[in-house]
Design a protein around this motif. Structure first.
Motif, PDB file in Angstrom:
ATOM      1  N   ASP A 253       0.813  -1.202   0.000  1.00  0.00           N
ATOM      2  CA  ASP A 253       0.000   0.000   0.000  1.00  0.00           C
ATOM      3  C   ASP A 253       0.856   1.265   0.000  1.00  0.00           C
ATOM      4  O   ASP A 253       2.080   1.209   0.062  1.00  0.00           O
ATOM      5  CB  ASP A 253      -0.969  -0.007   1.187  1.00  0.00           C
TER       6      ASP A 253
ATOM      7  N   ILE B 153       5.501   5.344   1.815  1.00  0.00           N
ATOM      8  CA  ILE B 153       5.820   6.462   2.711  1.00  0.00           C
ATOM      9  C   ILE B 153       6.839   6.023   3.756  1.00  0.00           C
ATOM     10  O   ILE B 153       7.812   6.739   4.026  1.00  0.00           O
ATOM     11  CB  ILE B 153       4.534   7.030   3.361  1.00  0.00           C
ATOM     12  N   ARG B 154       6.647   4.831   4.332  1.00  0.00           N
ATOM     13  CA  ARG B 154       7.630   4.310   5.294  1.00  0.00           C
ATOM     14  C   ARG B 154       8.997   4.140   4.633  1.00  0.00           C
ATOM     15  O   ARG B 154      10.029   4.402   5.248  1.00  0.00           O
ATOM     16  CB  ARG B 154       7.157   2.973   5.879  1.00  0.00           C
TER      17      ARG B 154
ATOM     18  N   ALA C 288       1.139   3.371   2.301  1.00  0.00           N
ATOM     19  CA  ALA C 288       1.830   3.534   3.580  1.00  0.00           C
ATOM     20  C   ALA C 288       3.232   2.919   3.533  1.00  0.00           C
ATOM     21  O   ALA C 288       4.178   3.464   4.115  1.00  0.00           O
ATOM     22  CB  ALA C 288       1.013   2.919   4.717  1.00  0.00           C
TER      23      ALA C 288
END
Length: 128
Positions: A67, A72-73, A69
């Motif tokens: 995903d 972004i991580r 996320a």
């Protein structure tokens, strides 16, 4: 433990490609275009970043989240690892600026270690 060893080896192999892309860009920027070491370093890491994300997500940490996320991580982990890289590079350049290319290699080793740990336990963690 076996999975971590496989991941470390895979991360290393993906890293070989990223290192070739990144360090090749650094050398080209610094020696052909005469850019300063820090600018060359930034360009080198930017060149390998996208490749690193997709190859590590698909090969090294199979089964990890796909995903937004995770992306972004990945960027957060990259920023931390790159910050460690840049701190080492700047520290070594302050001691011996004439060895800039050697210091780039040392800084890359630090970056790789930090990025693997963050990738395994933060970016591509598999939900329980």
């Amino acid at each position: 433990m076996r999975d971590t060893i496989r991941q470390a080896i895979s991360f290393g192999l993906v890293g070989v490609l990223n290192t070739a892309i990144g360090f090749g860009t650094i050398v080209l920027a610094q020696t052909v275009f005469g850019l300063p070491p820090v600018v060359s370093n930034i360009l080198g890491y930017a060149a390998g970043l996208t490749n690193s994300f997709f190859m590590n997500r698909a090969i090294t940490f199979r089964g990890a989240s796909r995903d937004l996320a995770a992306a972004i991580r990945f960027l957060v982990a990259f920023a931390i690892a790159y910050g460690a890289n840049l701190a080492v590079l700047l520290g070594l350049l302050s001691v011996a600026p004439e060895a800039a290319l050697a210091w780039q290699a040392v800084a890359m080793i630090v970056y790789t270690g930090v990025f693997f740990v963050l990738s395994k336990f933060y970016v591509f963690r598999v939900a329980p």
